[in-house]
Motif scaffolding. Sequence first.
Motif, PDB file in Angstrom:
ATOM      1  N   HIS A  56     -10.190   8.418   1.766  1.00 31.28           N
ATOM      2  CA  HIS A  56      -9.088   8.305   0.883  1.00 31.28           C
ATOM      3  C   HIS A  56      -8.880   6.566   0.720  1.00 31.28           C
ATOM      4  O   HIS A  56      -8.732   6.234  -0.252  1.00 31.28           O
ATOM      5  CB  HIS A  56      -7.830   9.035   1.528  1.00 31.28           C
ATOM      6  N   LEU A  57      -8.722   6.047   2.038  1.00 34.21           N
ATOM      7  CA  LEU A  57      -8.583   4.664   1.948  1.00 34.21           C
ATOM      8  C   LEU A  57      -9.758   3.843   1.138  1.00 34.21           C
ATOM      9  O   LEU A  57      -9.558   2.913   0.396  1.00 34.21           O
ATOM     10  CB  LEU A  57      -8.508   4.163   3.406  1.00 34.21           C
ATOM     11  N   SER A  58     -11.126   4.473   0.990  1.00 33.41           N
ATOM     12  CA  SER A  58     -12.007   3.687   0.521  1.00 33.41           C
ATOM     13  C   SER A  58     -11.838   3.955  -0.934  1.00 33.41           C
ATOM     14  O   SER A  58     -12.094   3.289  -1.798  1.00 33.41           O
ATOM     15  CB  SER A  58     -13.399   4.465   0.948  1.00 33.41           C
ATOM     16  N   ALA A  59     -11.403   5.057  -1.346  1.00 35.36           N
ATOM     17  CA  ALA A  59     -11.024   5.521  -2.895  1.00 35.36           C
ATOM     18  C   ALA A  59     -10.175   4.784  -3.240  1.00 35.36           C
ATOM     19  O   ALA A  59     -10.064   4.275  -4.502  1.00 35.36           O
ATOM     20  CB  ALA A  59     -10.960   6.890  -3.037  1.00 35.36           C
ATOM     21  N   LEU A  60      -9.070   4.739  -2.599  1.00 38.04           N
ATOM     22  CA  LEU A  60      -7.854   3.834  -3.056  1.00 38.04           C
ATOM     23  C   LEU A  60      -8.582   2.157  -3.270  1.00 38.04           C
ATOM     24  O   LEU A  60      -7.994   1.485  -4.209  1.00 38.04           O
ATOM     25  CB  LEU A  60      -6.929   3.548  -1.937  1.00 38.04           C
ATOM     26  N   GLN A  61      -9.252   1.710  -2.473  1.00 39.92           N
ATOM     27  CA  GLN A  61      -9.856   0.371  -2.547  1.00 39.92           C
ATOM     28  C   GLN A  61     -10.514   0.200  -3.651  1.00 39.92           C
ATOM     29  O   GLN A  61     -10.548  -0.745  -4.634  1.00 39.92           O
ATOM     30  CB  GLN A  61     -10.762  -0.300  -1.162  1.00 39.92           C
ATOM     31  N   LEU A  62     -11.546   1.201  -4.007  1.00 40.97           N
ATOM     32  CA  LEU A  62     -12.248   1.288  -5.382  1.00 40.97           C
ATOM     33  C   LEU A  62     -11.395   1.236  -6.466  1.00 40.97           C
ATOM     34  O   LEU A  62     -12.016   0.789  -7.610  1.00 40.97           O
ATOM     35  CB  LEU A  62     -13.301   2.548  -5.130  1.00 40.97           C
ATOM     36  N   THR A  63     -10.564   1.732  -6.534  1.00 37.62           N
ATOM     37  CA  THR A  63      -9.586   2.011  -7.672  1.00 37.62           C
ATOM     38  C   THR A  63      -8.422   1.020  -7.979  1.00 37.62           C
ATOM     39  O   THR A  63      -7.404   1.017  -8.786  1.00 37.62           O
ATOM     40  CB  THR A  63      -8.871   3.399  -7.796  1.00 37.62           C
ATOM     41  N   GLY A  64      -8.508   0.063  -6.650  1.00 39.71           N
ATOM     42  CA  GLY A  64      -7.398  -1.077  -6.956  1.00 39.71           C
ATOM     43  C   GLY A  64      -6.154  -0.821  -6.249  1.00 39.71           C
ATOM     44  O   GLY A  64      -5.290  -1.446  -6.495  1.00 39.71           O
ATOM     45  N   HIS A  65      -5.900   0.112  -5.822  1.00 44.82           N
ATOM     46  CA  HIS A  65      -4.634   0.731  -4.909  1.00 44.82           C
ATOM     47  C   HIS A  65      -4.644   0.085  -3.677  1.00 44.82           C
ATOM     48  O   HIS A  65      -5.592   0.021  -2.877  1.00 44.82           O
ATOM     49  CB  HIS A  65      -4.548   2.089  -5.037  1.00 44.82           C
ATOM     50  N   LYS A  66      -3.402  -0.295  -3.186  1.00 44.68           N
ATOM     51  CA  LYS A  66      -3.072  -0.706  -1.642  1.00 44.68           C
ATOM     52  C   LYS A  66      -3.170   0.479  -0.705  1.00 44.68           C
ATOM     53  O   LYS A  66      -2.586   1.527  -1.178  1.00 44.68           O
ATOM     54  CB  LYS A  66      -1.970  -1.481  -1.567  1.00 44.68           C
ATOM     55  N   PRO A  67      -3.697   0.435   0.391  1.00 50.46           N
ATOM     56  CA  PRO A  67      -3.618   1.682   1.231  1.00 50.46           C
ATOM     57  C   PRO A  67      -2.310   1.998   1.864  1.00 50.46           C
ATOM     58  O   PRO A  67      -2.053   3.040   2.117  1.00 50.46           O
ATOM     59  CB  PRO A  67      -4.533   1.004   2.500  1.00 50.46           C
ATOM     60  N   GLU A  68      -1.319   1.233   1.521  1.00 49.67           N
ATOM     61  CA  GLU A  68       0.170   1.621   1.929  1.00 49.67           C
ATOM     62  C   GLU A  68       0.732   2.202   0.748  1.00 49.67           C
ATOM     63  O   GLU A  68       1.778   2.985   1.128  1.00 49.67           O
ATOM     64  CB  GLU A  68       0.949   0.402   1.833  1.00 49.67           C
ATOM     65  N   ARG A  69       0.115   2.789  -0.088  1.00 49.48           N
ATOM     66  CA  ARG A  69       0.559   3.654  -0.983  1.00 49.48           C
ATOM     67  C   ARG A  69       0.505   5.071  -0.771  1.00 49.48           C
ATOM     68  O   ARG A  69       1.107   5.957  -1.357  1.00 49.48           O
ATOM     69  CB  ARG A  69      -0.223   3.451  -2.516  1.00 49.48           C
ATOM     70  N   ILE A  70      -0.298   5.390   0.186  1.00 42.26           N
ATOM     71  CA  ILE A  70      -0.399   6.918   0.928  1.00 42.26           C
ATOM     72  C   ILE A  70       0.614   7.162   1.487  1.00 42.26           C
ATOM     73  O   ILE A  70       0.868   6.606   2.544  1.00 42.26           O
ATOM     74  CB  ILE A  70      -1.976   6.943   1.504  1.00 42.26           C
TER      75      ILE A  70
END
Length: 122
Positions: A56-70
């Motif tokens: 999930h963290l990797s997917a967020l990074q790929l889509t330009g979202h910050k990990p803190e959003r989870i």
Amino acid sequence: MSTIQVALNWAMRLDGALGVAVVDYVSRMTLGTKSRRADLDLDLAAHACTDVVRAHLSALQLTGHKPERIEDIMVTLDTELHLIRPLNRRVHEGLFLILILDRERARPDLVRSELPGIEALL
């Protein structure tokens, strides 16, 4: 009593809680566990959920979202719910909480409302 044990005890008071663990997803090590069932291997669950958190963290990074959003990740099984909460406060980088719940007894919305308080203890 350590703050981890206090947090684990709080989590286990939630209706439907079967087990809980605090996990370091960098090393895959559990920092603390508590369970109601002898057949629940929280170290193995923590190890497996590490892959879920990393993905999930990797997917967020790929889509330009910050990990803190989870806020949390829920895995729904036939008899259990696995609620995974990355601990996003800066001092807790690399940690997550996994709470295994009885699907029939747990109230996910109530559990989710308690997670910030449990996280604050850690």
